[in-house]
Design a protein around this motif. Structure first.
Motif, short mmCIF file in Angstrom:
data_model
loop_
_atom_site.label_atom_id
_atom_site.label_comp_id
_atom_site.label_asym_id
_atom_site.label_seq_id
_atom_site.Cartn_x
_atom_site.Cartn_y
_atom_site.Cartn_z
N THR A 90 0.83 -1.20 0.00
CA THR A 90 0.00 0.00 0.00
C THR A 90 0.87 1.25 0.00
O THR A 90 0.57 2.23 -0.70
N VAL A 91 1.94 1.24 0.80
CA VAL A 91 2.86 2.38 0.83
C VAL A 91 3.51 2.56 -0.54
O VAL A 91 3.58 3.69 -1.07
N ILE A 92 3.98 1.46 -1.14
CA ILE A 92 4.60 1.54 -2.47
C ILE A 92 3.60 2.06 -3.50
O ILE A 92 3.91 2.95 -4.30
N TRP A 93 2.41 1.50 -3.48
CA TRP A 93 1.35 1.89 -4.41
C TRP A 93 1.02 3.38 -4.27
O TRP A 93 0.96 4.11 -5.26
N THR A 94 0.85 3.85 -3.04
CA THR A 94 0.47 5.25 -2.82
C THR A 94 1.59 6.20 -3.21
O THR A 94 1.36 7.20 -3.90
N VAL A 95 2.80 5.91 -2.77
CA VAL A 95 3.93 6.79 -3.06
C VAL A 95 4.20 6.87 -4.56
O VAL A 95 4.38 7.96 -5.12
N CYS A 96 4.20 5.73 -5.22
CA CYS A 96 4.50 5.71 -6.66
C CYS A 96 3.41 6.40 -7.48
O CYS A 96 3.71 7.19 -8.38
N VAL A 97 2.15 6.10 -7.17
CA VAL A 97 1.06 6.70 -7.94
C VAL A 97 0.97 8.20 -7.70
O VAL A 97 0.89 9.00 -8.64
N VAL A 98 1.01 8.61 -6.43
CA VAL A 98 0.89 10.04 -6.11
C VAL A 98 2.12 10.81 -6.60
O VAL A 98 2.00 11.88 -7.21
N GLY A 99 3.31 10.27 -6.35
CA GLY A 99 4.52 10.94 -6.82
C GLY A 99 4.59 11.01 -8.33
O GLY A 99 4.92 12.06 -8.91
N GLY A 100 4.27 9.90 -9.01
CA GLY A 100 4.26 9.91 -10.47
C GLY A 100 3.22 10.84 -11.04
O GLY A 100 3.45 11.51 -12.06
N THR A 101 2.08 10.93 -10.38
CA THR A 101 1.03 11.83 -10.84
C THR A 101 1.48 13.28 -10.78
O THR A 101 1.25 14.06 -11.72
N LEU A 102 2.13 13.68 -9.69
CA LEU A 102 2.61 15.06 -9.59
C LEU A 102 3.69 15.35 -10.62
O LEU A 102 3.69 16.42 -11.24
N LEU A 103 4.61 14.40 -10.81
CA LEU A 103 5.68 14.61 -11.80
C LEU A 103 5.12 14.77 -13.20
O LEU A 103 5.66 15.55 -14.01
N VAL A 104 4.07 14.04 -13.52
CA VAL A 104 3.48 14.13 -14.86
C VAL A 104 2.56 15.34 -14.97
O VAL A 104 2.51 16.00 -16.02
N SER A 105 1.84 15.66 -13.90
CA SER A 105 0.80 16.69 -13.98
C SER A 105 1.37 18.10 -14.05
O SER A 105 0.78 18.97 -14.70
N VAL A 106 2.49 18.36 -13.37
CA VAL A 106 3.04 19.72 -13.37
C VAL A 106 3.41 20.17 -14.78
O VAL A 106 2.97 21.26 -15.21
N PRO A 107 4.21 19.44 -15.55
CA PRO A 107 4.49 19.91 -16.91
C PRO A 107 3.26 19.97 -17.80
O PRO A 107 3.16 20.88 -18.64
#
Length: 314
Positions: A90-107
């Motif tokens: 759950t920690v891996i899932w949340t960190v990867c999805v949320v972190g990846g989402t921010l990295l993709v969403s900002v640009p």
């Protein structure tokens, strides 16, 4: 300031104002929202109370609450290696999805904030995944990565790559990676919407002043855009953590938490305990752990929104 001088008397007058029924303003407002509060208590409060009760008692497979068990259900849950594995995942899932989402969403948000031909169409395309339910998205992608007749294998095989009948979901690591990528895909539209709201609130005069001073676009981003966008990124971060942490359809529809529970997260673990194994006490204990974690993030979100509102008032 003149604005404060005008609004202060109005606030003082409204605070002491009474309703036509002779009730003070706050009491009358409480009466007006009482039906909504009662409905919320019935719909939300009772299930929470029932889960708390079940987590502290011995519960049969049919839901009959028996003798008091104290923290025994919590002890069983934390002693279960599958529960601990699901917590780590759950920690891996949340960190990867949320972190990846921010990295993709900002640009993406920065690009969509620019004025270019076809911007409306581009924004619509980015928001399309948000209009489709998570369950339907998971079903579609399950067929896309199917090892026997999936379109992904057909496309790769047509390009001459050795991926004919490749079982993508049979490998736990690959399956979990695919689910994380799908989680990022469905989380981007919501995050981009929040970030676009933050970008549109930044005064254009700041960029004009920085350009007059000779600042490069990268410096304008680091010293103007990023600091002013950060409060919106915080809100997007906390909300995405709440949504992703508790997200059920993608993992359950694509892999059911398998193979060998290697893609299970807490929500799928709790579902299996309750409806597959009939261990309602263990499921209630796991639900309470999830509720406590999500409550913390909800309080953080309320704090951030309150502090953001205070900054706007100032």
């Amino acid at each position: 300031m003149p604005g404060i001088e005008k609004t202060a008397p109005r606030r003082a007058a409204s605070a002491g104002r009474s309703s036509k029924l002779g009730l003070p303003g706050p009491a009358f407002a409480l009466i007006l929202i009482a039906p909504c509060l009662l409905l919320s208590v019935a719909v939300i409060g009772y299930p929470i109370f029932d889960v708390i009760r079940m987590s502290l008692f011995d519960v049969s497979r049919t839901g009959v609450v028996r003798e008091f068990a104290g923290l025994a259900n919590f002890a069983k849950a934390f002693a279960d290696p599958v529960f601990l594995q699901a917590a780590r995942q759950t920690v891996i899932w949340t960190v990867c999805v949320v972190g990846g989402t921010l990295l993709v969403s900002v640009p993406i948000a920065l690009i969509l904030n620019e004025d270019f031909y076809g911007r409306t169409i581009a924004r619509t395309i980015v928001l399309l995944p948000w209009a489709i339910s998570l369950a339907m998205t998971a079903v579609v992608w399950r067929y896309v990565v199917n090892g026997d007749f999936g379109t992904l294998n057909m496309t790769l095989a047509a390009l001459g790559l050795p991926f004919e009948n490749y079982p993508w979901l049979a490998d736990a690591r690959m399956a979990f990676l695919i689910e994380i990528l799908i989680g990022i895909l469905v989380s981007v539209p919501f995050t981009v919407t929040i970030l676009l709201g933050g970008l549109t609130s930044i005064p254009e005069s700041l960029y004009e002043a920085s350009a007059i001073d000779g600042a490069a676009s990268t410096k304008s981003f680091y010293y103007i855009t990023l600091p002013l966008l950060w409060p919106f990124m915080q809100i997007a971060l906390v909300l995405n953590v709440i949504y992703v942490f508790n997200s059920f359809p993608i993992i359950w529809i694509m892999t059911n938490g398998g193979p060998a529970n290697r893609t299970d997260i807490l929500i799928t673990y709790v579902y299996k305990q309750a409806f597959a194994f009939g261990k309602l006490g263990n499921a209630a204990a796991g639900s309470m752990v999830m509720f406590a974690i999500l409550l913390v993030f909800a309080l953080v979100y309320l704090f951030l929104t309150k502090s953001q509102g205070a900054r706007n008032d100032d």
